[in-house]
Scaffold this motif. Structure first.
Motif, short mmCIF file in Angstrom:
data_model
loop_
_atom_site.label_atom_id
_atom_site.label_comp_id
_atom_site.label_asym_id
_atom_site.label_seq_id
_atom_site.Cartn_x
_atom_site.Cartn_y
_atom_site.Cartn_z
N UNK A 97 0.83 -1.20 0.00
CA UNK A 97 0.00 0.00 0.00
C UNK A 97 0.87 1.26 0.00
N UNK A 98 1.95 1.23 0.76
CA UNK A 98 2.86 2.37 0.78
C UNK A 98 3.44 2.61 -0.61
N UNK A 99 3.88 1.56 -1.27
CA UNK A 99 4.40 1.70 -2.64
C UNK A 99 3.34 2.30 -3.56
N UNK A 100 2.12 1.79 -3.47
CA UNK A 100 1.04 2.30 -4.32
C UNK A 100 0.76 3.78 -4.07
N UNK A 101 0.75 4.16 -2.82
CA UNK A 101 0.50 5.56 -2.47
C UNK A 101 1.61 6.46 -3.00
N UNK A 102 2.86 6.08 -2.74
CA UNK A 102 4.00 6.88 -3.18
C UNK A 102 4.04 6.96 -4.71
N UNK A 103 3.81 5.83 -5.37
CA UNK A 103 3.83 5.80 -6.84
C UNK A 103 2.69 6.64 -7.42
N UNK A 104 1.51 6.56 -6.82
CA UNK A 104 0.37 7.33 -7.31
C UNK A 104 0.62 8.83 -7.15
N UNK A 105 1.08 9.24 -6.00
CA UNK A 105 1.37 10.66 -5.77
C UNK A 105 2.45 11.12 -6.75
N UNK B 152 -7.22 -5.42 -4.12
CA UNK B 152 -7.96 -5.12 -2.90
C UNK B 152 -7.38 -4.01 -2.05
N UNK B 153 -6.51 -3.18 -2.63
CA UNK B 153 -5.94 -2.06 -1.88
C UNK B 153 -6.79 -0.82 -2.10
N UNK B 154 -7.18 -0.20 -1.00
CA UNK B 154 -7.95 1.03 -1.05
C UNK B 154 -6.99 2.18 -0.74
N UNK B 155 -6.81 3.06 -1.71
CA UNK B 155 -5.88 4.16 -1.52
C UNK B 155 -6.63 5.41 -1.07
N UNK B 156 -6.01 6.20 -0.19
CA UNK B 156 -6.67 7.42 0.27
C UNK B 156 -6.83 8.41 -0.88
N UNK B 157 -7.88 9.19 -0.83
CA UNK B 157 -8.17 10.16 -1.88
C UNK B 157 -6.99 11.12 -2.10
N UNK B 158 -6.29 11.47 -1.03
CA UNK B 158 -5.16 12.39 -1.15
C UNK B 158 -4.06 11.83 -2.05
#
Length: 158
Positions: free
Chosen positions: A17-25, A72-78
């Motif tokens: 999830x951390x990777x997904x968040x960092x990559x998305x941002x 199944x990972x839910x990423x925060x809107x931010x």
């Protein structure tokens, strides 16, 4: 009798999830900055690089979000929307091209490191495959922007 402390290990889902968040941002920041480059850059090479970045990182963001949903990972809107334009680029004026190029070298180097790290240490095999799949494109972007940065350094040194 001795007590042994057990160090908690990272939850593989948290790592993914951390990777997904960092990559998305990162994708969204690069798209935002590159949209500014398409509009504001004076140098045609900088505008063209911006166009490539908007396309490639918009496509990568869609793949990343689809992969996150399928796993199944839910990423925060931010992490998935609402990225504000970089204020230093927004107010760069005549120095926009040089500042954009320099910022993209730094940001893209960090992106490559993030993807390299997850592709070797990540726990989710599908996310690791995605990270590996993206590496050639990310490294090509980094090489292209470094070449533009070298060009600006040469121009300003003369």
């Amino acid at each position: 009798m001795t007590a042994k402390a057990q160090i908690p290990q990272p939850d593989p889902d948290t790592t993914a999830k951390h990777f997904l968040i960092v990559a998305s941002i990162g994708n969204l920041q690069e798209v935002s900055a590159s949209r500014q480059a398409v509009q504001k850059a004076k140098n045609s090479d900088v505008r063209m690089f911006g166009q490539i970045m908007v396309k490639d990182h918009s496509d990568a963001e869609q793949k990343l979000l689809a992969l996150a949903r399928s796993r199944g990972y839910s990423l925060p809107q931010a992490a998935t929307s609402g990225i504000q334009p970089d204020i230093s680029l927004k107010n760069a004026g005549e120095d926009f091209d040089r500042l954009y190029v320099h910022a993209m070298v730094v940001n893209h180097r960090n992106t490559v490191l993030t993807f390299e790290n997850y592709s070797t240490t990540g726990k989710d095999p599908e996310l690791k495959a995605f990270a590996l799949q993206m590496m050639p494109t990310l490294k090509a972007h980094l090489n292209a922007i470094k070449a533009l940065d070298d060009k600006y350094k040469t121009l300003t040194a003369n």
